[in-house]
Design a protein around this motif. Sequence first.
Motif, PDB file in Angstrom:
ATOM      1  N   THR A 208      11.563  81.294  33.501  1.00  0.00           N
ATOM      2  CA  THR A 208      11.924  80.536  34.693  1.00  0.00           C
ATOM      3  C   THR A 208      13.189  79.728  34.442  1.00  0.00           C
ATOM      4  O   THR A 208      14.142  79.751  35.241  1.00  0.00           O
ATOM      5  CB  THR A 208      10.786  79.591  35.101  1.00  0.00           C
ATOM      6  N   LEU A 209      13.226  78.989  33.345  1.00  0.00           N
ATOM      7  CA  LEU A 209      14.383  78.146  33.034  1.00  0.00           C
ATOM      8  C   LEU A 209      15.624  78.988  32.771  1.00  0.00           C
ATOM      9  O   LEU A 209      16.753  78.542  33.010  1.00  0.00           O
ATOM     10  CB  LEU A 209      14.077  77.242  31.844  1.00  0.00           C
ATOM     11  N   ALA A 210      15.429  80.227  32.334  1.00  0.00           N
ATOM     12  CA  ALA A 210      16.561  81.122  32.091  1.00  0.00           C
ATOM     13  C   ALA A 210      17.249  81.544  33.377  1.00  0.00           C
ATOM     14  O   ALA A 210      18.368  82.069  33.332  1.00  0.00           O
ATOM     15  CB  ALA A 210      16.094  82.353  31.317  1.00  0.00           C
ATOM     16  N   THR A 211      16.604  81.317  34.540  1.00  0.00           N
ATOM     17  CA  THR A 211      17.240  81.654  35.820  1.00  0.00           C
ATOM     18  C   THR A 211      18.028  80.481  36.396  1.00  0.00           C
ATOM     19  O   THR A 211      18.589  80.604  37.496  1.00  0.00           O
ATOM     20  CB  THR A 211      16.201  82.109  36.859  1.00  0.00           C
ATOM     21  N   ARG A 212      18.089  79.333  35.711  1.00  0.00           N
ATOM     22  CA  ARG A 212      18.892  78.202  36.180  1.00  0.00           C
ATOM     23  C   ARG A 212      20.374  78.542  36.030  1.00  0.00           C
ATOM     24  O   ARG A 212      20.795  79.153  35.035  1.00  0.00           O
ATOM     25  CB  ARG A 212      18.569  76.939  35.391  1.00  0.00           C
ATOM     26  N   ALA A 213      21.179  78.095  36.987  1.00  0.00           N
ATOM     27  CA  ALA A 213      22.602  78.421  36.966  1.00  0.00           C
ATOM     28  C   ALA A 213      23.270  77.957  35.681  1.00  0.00           C
ATOM     29  O   ALA A 213      24.098  78.666  35.104  1.00  0.00           O
ATOM     30  CB  ALA A 213      23.294  77.800  38.179  1.00  0.00           C
ATOM     31  N   GLY A 214      22.915  76.749  35.217  1.00  0.00           N
ATOM     32  CA  GLY A 214      23.532  76.226  34.016  1.00  0.00           C
ATOM     33  C   GLY A 214      23.274  77.083  32.794  1.00  0.00           C
ATOM     34  O   GLY A 214      24.095  77.129  31.866  1.00  0.00           O
ATOM     35  N   VAL A 215      22.127  77.755  32.762  1.00  0.00           N
ATOM     36  CA  VAL A 215      21.793  78.651  31.655  1.00  0.00           C
ATOM     37  C   VAL A 215      22.462  80.011  31.856  1.00  0.00           C
ATOM     38  O   VAL A 215      22.990  80.602  30.906  1.00  0.00           O
ATOM     39  CB  VAL A 215      20.268  78.802  31.521  1.00  0.00           C
ATOM     40  N   LEU A 216      22.465  80.505  33.082  1.00  0.00           N
ATOM     41  CA  LEU A 216      23.035  81.825  33.358  1.00  0.00           C
ATOM     42  C   LEU A 216      24.508  81.913  32.991  1.00  0.00           C
ATOM     43  O   LEU A 216      24.992  82.974  32.586  1.00  0.00           O
ATOM     44  CB  LEU A 216      22.844  82.183  34.832  1.00  0.00           C
ATOM     45  N   VAL A 217      25.251  80.810  33.138  1.00  0.00           N
ATOM     46  CA  VAL A 217      26.688  80.854  32.869  1.00  0.00           C
ATOM     47  C   VAL A 217      27.033  80.504  31.419  1.00  0.00           C
ATOM     48  O   VAL A 217      28.199  80.533  31.033  1.00  0.00           O
ATOM     49  CB  VAL A 217      27.469  79.912  33.816  1.00  0.00           C
ATOM     50  N   MET A 218      26.033  80.192  30.590  1.00  0.00           N
ATOM     51  CA  MET A 218      26.284  79.864  29.187  1.00  0.00           C
ATOM     52  C   MET A 218      26.782  81.084  28.406  1.00  0.00           C
ATOM     53  O   MET A 218      26.355  82.213  28.678  1.00  0.00           O
ATOM     54  CB  MET A 218      24.984  79.393  28.518  1.00  0.00           C
ATOM     55  N   PRO A 219      27.629  80.860  27.404  1.00  0.00           N
ATOM     56  CA  PRO A 219      27.880  81.933  26.426  1.00  0.00           C
ATOM     57  C   PRO A 219      26.557  82.357  25.777  1.00  0.00           C
ATOM     58  O   PRO A 219      25.630  81.556  25.643  1.00  0.00           O
ATOM     59  CB  PRO A 219      28.806  81.266  25.407  1.00  0.00           C
ATOM     60  N   ALA A 220      26.487  83.610  25.359  1.00  0.00           N
ATOM     61  CA  ALA A 220      25.229  84.190  24.894  1.00  0.00           C
ATOM     62  C   ALA A 220      24.595  83.385  23.757  1.00  0.00           C
ATOM     63  O   ALA A 220      23.383  83.149  23.752  1.00  0.00           O
ATOM     64  CB  ALA A 220      25.447  85.633  24.464  1.00  0.00           C
ATOM     65  N   ARG A 221      25.399  82.947  22.784  1.00  0.00           N
ATOM     66  CA  ARG A 221      24.833  82.222  21.651  1.00  0.00           C
ATOM     67  C   ARG A 221      24.270  80.863  22.076  1.00  0.00           C
ATOM     68  O   ARG A 221      23.212  80.440  21.599  1.00  0.00           O
ATOM     69  CB  ARG A 221      25.904  82.029  20.571  1.00  0.00           C
ATOM     70  N   GLU A 222      24.982  80.192  22.963  1.00  0.00           N
ATOM     71  CA  GLU A 222      24.501  78.892  23.445  1.00  0.00           C
ATOM     72  C   GLU A 222      23.229  79.062  24.261  1.00  0.00           C
ATOM     73  O   GLU A 222      22.289  78.267  24.142  1.00  0.00           O
ATOM     74  CB  GLU A 222      25.589  78.214  24.267  1.00  0.00           C
ATOM     75  N   GLN A 223      23.190  80.087  25.080  1.00  0.00           N
ATOM     76  CA  GLN A 223      21.987  80.366  25.868  1.00  0.00           C
ATOM     77  C   GLN A 223      20.803  80.647  24.955  1.00  0.00           C
ATOM     78  O   GLN A 223      19.705  80.107  25.154  1.00  0.00           O
ATOM     79  CB  GLN A 223      22.233  81.556  26.790  1.00  0.00           C
ATOM     80  N   GLU A 224      21.016  81.458  23.927  1.00  0.00           N
ATOM     81  CA  GLU A 224      19.938  81.783  22.993  1.00  0.00           C
ATOM     82  C   GLU A 224      19.436  80.531  22.279  1.00  0.00           C
ATOM     83  O   GLU A 224      18.221  80.343  22.119  1.00  0.00           O
ATOM     84  CB  GLU A 224      20.438  82.801  21.977  1.00  0.00           C
ATOM     85  N   ALA A 225      20.366  79.655  21.892  1.00  0.00           N
ATOM     86  CA  ALA A 225      19.968  78.435  21.192  1.00  0.00           C
ATOM     87  C   ALA A 225      19.189  77.498  22.104  1.00  0.00           C
ATOM     88  O   ALA A 225      18.175  76.906  21.693  1.00  0.00           O
ATOM     89  CB  ALA A 225      21.202  77.735  20.633  1.00  0.00           C
ATOM     90  N   THR A 226      19.646  77.357  23.342  1.00  0.00           N
ATOM     91  CA  THR A 226      18.965  76.480  24.301  1.00  0.00           C
ATOM     92  C   THR A 226      17.554  76.969  24.584  1.00  0.00           C
ATOM     93  O   THR A 226      16.584  76.196  24.524  1.00  0.00           O
ATOM     94  CB  THR A 226      19.769  76.411  25.616  1.00  0.00           C
TER      95      THR A 226
END
Length: 259
Positions: A208-226
């Motif tokens: 669910t949180l992975a569908t937030r806009a702030g997460v969707l636009v992250m670089p892949a490594r930052e998204q994975e870490a978050t």
Amino acid sequence: MDRDELLLHASSFGSAADAYAEHRPDYAGAAVRWALEPAPGPRVLDLGAGTGKLTGTLAALGAEVVAVEPDPGMLSELRRSLPDVRALPGSAEAIPLPDASVDAVLAGNAMHWFDMAVAGPEIARVLAPGGILAGLWNLMDDRVEWVAGLARVGGSAAVGPRDTPADWRAETAGMHLPGTGAAARFGSPERAEFPHGQRRTADSLVATLATRAGVLVMPAREQEATLGRIRAFLADRPETAQGEFTLPMLTGVLRVRRL
């Protein structure tokens, strides 16, 4: 957030339309009924309808609903899941409906993406006299201790402005919906909050949180870490580590009447 960044975030959802449809929550029925309560009739526009999370609730309540959504991927998912609903391409700034053709305009987790200087007069144009404009936001109830911890771990990209009650109240307290000019006159805003919840597992909450806009636009490594930090937090909490749980939520509503 400047205009270019806002547009980037607003356009990020189409690539995750199927995940959005699967994982995002619907809206508390009591909140939707309160939003519609003063409307002079049953014709409702769901503006920025996404995959139809609010559209489905409106249809179930018996509204004569039309959905308008700018993103082709989101609109395609809405049409697939709600084939009996009239669903049109369009935006808050260019609504493909005639003047005074709806009794209420509702926007679920979408109004903050609108350019209200343009959208305000356009919404007023399609609203019948006395019609209602209402924004609805699903909020994670951080009065619950573990939810507050999740907000801290997830950061503003995953749990950002408007996502918790205090943030929503602070932001909407000073929100002046368009009230100037002959084409866009609205009364004073009213706010209310309604209990809500969503059955989740740790994996589905991360999704669910992975569908937030702030997460969707992250670089892949930052998204994975978050998402990794969130997953580790949920695995360590007794409330969320084993099986299903209810994510405590509220649905916040801001409504105004067209004068």
